[in-house]
Every structure is written in C-alpha cells, then in structure tokens.
Design a protein around this motif. Sequence first.
Motif, PDB file in Angstrom:
ATOM      1  N   UNK A  56       0.842  -1.187   0.000  1.00  0.00           N
ATOM      2  CA  UNK A  56       0.000   0.000   0.000  1.00  0.00           C
ATOM      3  C   UNK A  56       0.883   1.244   0.000  1.00  0.00           C
ATOM      4  N   UNK A  57       0.606   2.158  -0.909  1.00  0.00           N
ATOM      5  CA  UNK A  57       1.400   3.379  -1.008  1.00  0.00           C
ATOM      6  C   UNK A  57       0.463   4.534  -1.348  1.00  0.00           C
ATOM      7  N   UNK A  58       0.805   5.709  -0.884  1.00  0.00           N
ATOM      8  CA  UNK A  58      -0.008   6.882  -1.189  1.00  0.00           C
ATOM      9  C   UNK A  58       0.279   7.381  -2.596  1.00  0.00           C
ATOM     10  N   UNK A  59      -0.700   8.025  -3.178  1.00  0.00           N
ATOM     11  CA  UNK A  59      -0.509   8.612  -4.498  1.00  0.00           C
ATOM     12  C   UNK A  59       0.678   9.576  -4.466  1.00  0.00           C
ATOM     13  N   UNK A  60       1.488   9.488  -5.511  1.00  0.00           N
ATOM     14  CA  UNK A  60       2.702  10.288  -5.580  1.00  0.00           C
ATOM     15  C   UNK A  60       3.922   9.585  -5.023  1.00  0.00           C
ATOM     16  N   UNK A  61       3.712   8.486  -4.352  1.00  0.00           N
ATOM     17  CA  UNK A  61       4.811   7.741  -3.756  1.00  0.00           C
ATOM     18  C   UNK A  61       5.461   6.777  -4.729  1.00  0.00           C
ATOM     19  N   UNK A  62       6.397   6.007  -4.199  1.00  0.00           N
ATOM     20  CA  UNK A  62       7.163   5.064  -5.009  1.00  0.00           C
ATOM     21  C   UNK A  62       7.129   3.677  -4.385  1.00  0.00           C
ATOM     22  N   UNK A  63       7.339   2.705  -5.236  1.00  0.00           N
ATOM     23  CA  UNK A  63       7.386   1.312  -4.802  1.00  0.00           C
ATOM     24  C   UNK A  63       8.217   0.540  -5.823  1.00  0.00           C
ATOM     25  N   UNK A  64       8.960  -0.446  -5.361  1.00  0.00           N
ATOM     26  CA  UNK A  64       9.713  -1.307  -6.276  1.00  0.00           C
ATOM     27  C   UNK A  64       9.239  -2.740  -6.114  1.00  0.00           C
ATOM     28  N   UNK A  65       8.797  -3.327  -7.200  1.00  0.00           N
ATOM     29  CA  UNK A  65       8.449  -4.736  -7.193  1.00  0.00           C
ATOM     30  C   UNK A  65       9.563  -5.525  -7.875  1.00  0.00           C
ATOM     31  N   UNK A  66       9.708  -6.774  -7.441  1.00  0.00           N
ATOM     32  CA  UNK A  66      10.789  -7.617  -7.926  1.00  0.00           C
ATOM     33  C   UNK A  66      10.232  -8.919  -8.483  1.00  0.00           C
ATOM     34  N   UNK A  67      11.000  -9.503  -9.380  1.00  0.00           N
ATOM     35  CA  UNK A  67      10.645 -10.796  -9.952  1.00  0.00           C
ATOM     36  C   UNK A  67      11.892 -11.666  -9.927  1.00  0.00           C
ATOM     37  N   UNK A  68      11.890 -12.670  -9.069  1.00  0.00           N
ATOM     38  CA  UNK A  68      13.007 -13.611  -8.982  1.00  0.00           C
ATOM     39  C   UNK A  68      12.717 -14.774  -9.919  1.00  0.00           C
ATOM     40  N   UNK A  69      13.692 -15.067 -10.778  1.00  0.00           N
ATOM     41  CA  UNK A  69      13.519 -16.094 -11.805  1.00  0.00           C
ATOM     42  C   UNK A  69      14.459 -17.253 -11.529  1.00  0.00           C
ATOM     43  N   UNK A  70      13.957 -18.450 -11.631  1.00  0.00           N
ATOM     44  CA  UNK A  70      14.798 -19.632 -11.484  1.00  0.00           C
ATOM     45  C   UNK A  70      14.409 -20.668 -12.532  1.00  0.00           C
ATOM     46  N   UNK A  71      15.392 -21.465 -12.922  1.00  0.00           N
ATOM     47  CA  UNK A  71      15.104 -22.563 -13.827  1.00  0.00           C
ATOM     48  C   UNK A  71      15.511 -22.354 -15.269  1.00  0.00           C
ATOM     49  N   UNK A  72      15.827 -21.129 -15.656  1.00  0.00           N
ATOM     50  CA  UNK A  72      16.313 -20.917 -17.017  1.00  0.00           C
ATOM     51  C   UNK A  72      17.778 -21.312 -17.081  1.00  0.00           C
ATOM     52  N   UNK A  73      18.165 -21.931 -18.183  1.00  0.00           N
ATOM     53  CA  UNK A  73      19.540 -22.384 -18.335  1.00  0.00           C
ATOM     54  C   UNK A  73      20.433 -21.308 -18.912  1.00  0.00           C
ATOM     55  N   UNK A  74      19.885 -20.225 -19.370  1.00  0.00           N
ATOM     56  CA  UNK A  74      20.704 -19.127 -19.868  1.00  0.00           C
ATOM     57  C   UNK A  74      20.083 -17.817 -19.413  1.00  0.00           C
ATOM     58  N   UNK A  75      20.809 -16.734 -19.595  1.00  0.00           N
ATOM     59  CA  UNK A  75      20.303 -15.427 -19.205  1.00  0.00           C
ATOM     60  C   UNK A  75      19.427 -14.815 -20.289  1.00  0.00           C
ATOM     61  N   UNK A  76      19.364 -15.472 -21.472  1.00  0.00           N
ATOM     62  CA  UNK A  76      18.688 -14.823 -22.571  1.00  0.00           C
ATOM     63  C   UNK A  76      17.203 -15.155 -22.565  1.00  0.00           C
ATOM     64  N   UNK A  77      16.494 -14.561 -21.619  1.00  0.00           N
ATOM     65  CA  UNK A  77      15.053 -14.672 -21.602  1.00  0.00           C
ATOM     66  C   UNK A  77      14.484 -13.279 -21.377  1.00  0.00           C
ATOM     67  N   UNK A  78      13.367 -13.023 -21.992  1.00  0.00           N
ATOM     68  CA  UNK A  78      12.711 -11.730 -21.867  1.00  0.00           C
ATOM     69  C   UNK A  78      11.747 -11.766 -20.690  1.00  0.00           C
ATOM     70  N   UNK A  79      11.718 -10.678 -19.936  1.00  0.00           N
ATOM     71  CA  UNK A  79      10.777 -10.543 -18.836  1.00  0.00           C
ATOM     72  C   UNK A  79       9.798  -9.422 -19.149  1.00  0.00           C
ATOM     73  N   UNK A  80       8.557  -9.708 -18.939  1.00  0.00           N
ATOM     74  CA  UNK A  80       7.530  -8.689 -19.076  1.00  0.00           C
ATOM     75  C   UNK A  80       6.799  -8.497 -17.757  1.00  0.00           C
ATOM     76  N   UNK A  81       6.365  -7.283 -17.538  1.00  0.00           N
ATOM     77  CA  UNK A  81       5.476  -6.987 -16.403  1.00  0.00           C
ATOM     78  C   UNK A  81       4.097  -6.649 -16.961  1.00  0.00           C
ATOM     79  N   UNK A  82       3.107  -7.242 -16.356  1.00  0.00           N
ATOM     80  CA  UNK A  82       1.720  -6.965 -16.701  1.00  0.00           C
ATOM     81  C   UNK A  82       0.977  -6.621 -15.413  1.00  0.00           C
TER      82      UNK A  82
END
Length: 127
Positions: free
Chosen positions: A10-36
């Motif tokens: 929960x954050x007030x309007x005008x504020x900031x927040x950082x969301x994270x996505x931890x990825x496991x299981x890919x055998x290489x770094x060449x994968x695209x990440x999207x946020x929806x």
Amino acid sequence: VQLQASGGGLVQAGGSLRVSCAVSGFTSDYYTIGWFRQAPGKEREFVSFIRGDGSRTYYEDSVKRRFIISRNNAENTVYLQMNSLKRGDTAVYYCAASGRLHSFSTWYQKPEEFEYWGQGTLVTVSS
C-alpha cells in the motif's frame, strides 16, 4: 521455470514502490521478462518489458517516465521501480518470462506470448 513476484503493498498517491521478480530454472540469461497488471474487473494489460541482455526496454504509454524496468542477471532478478504512483496504477502486478522466438516485433505486449508466469503481487495506491 519459476517466477516469484514480490514487493507489492500500500502506497499513497505520488509515492514510489519497487516490485521484484526472482527467476529460477532458465539455463541461460537470454530470456525476456515482461510486467503486466490486472485491475479488478479489467483485463490483464502490458506494463513493461526488458530483453535478456537488458539492451532494450519498452513501456506502456501511461507509465512512461514514471516506471523503470531493470534486471540483475547475476541475481536472476528483474525490478520494476514505480514512481509518481497514481490511483489508476492499483492492480495485481505479474511478471512473465519467455525464452522462445516470436514471429512479430511487438509480441512482448501480448500475455499469451509468455510461457511462464509468477503469482502476482498486489499494489494499492491510495489517495
């Protein structure tokens, strides 16, 4: 392959927040990440994407100049820094990954083009 989204809250309007996505299981770094994101009663919509090597990013118009996507491949984590948050940003935020080839240039804006999804993290912006 597993994706774990975190950092919502929960954050007030005008504020900031950082969301994270931890990825496991890919055998290489060449994968695209999207946020929806998906607000109550609405369809899931594209927010941002980043290529595997971080060389290209793209943002949906309403979040341009407010959100910043980045990735740390050494930690297998992708971040979405959200600044100047508005009530309209309230939604469940999902990260998704794709490691395959796609047949058109704007594929990353389509949820169905991503093979793997995280569970989502709720971001609520109050007035």
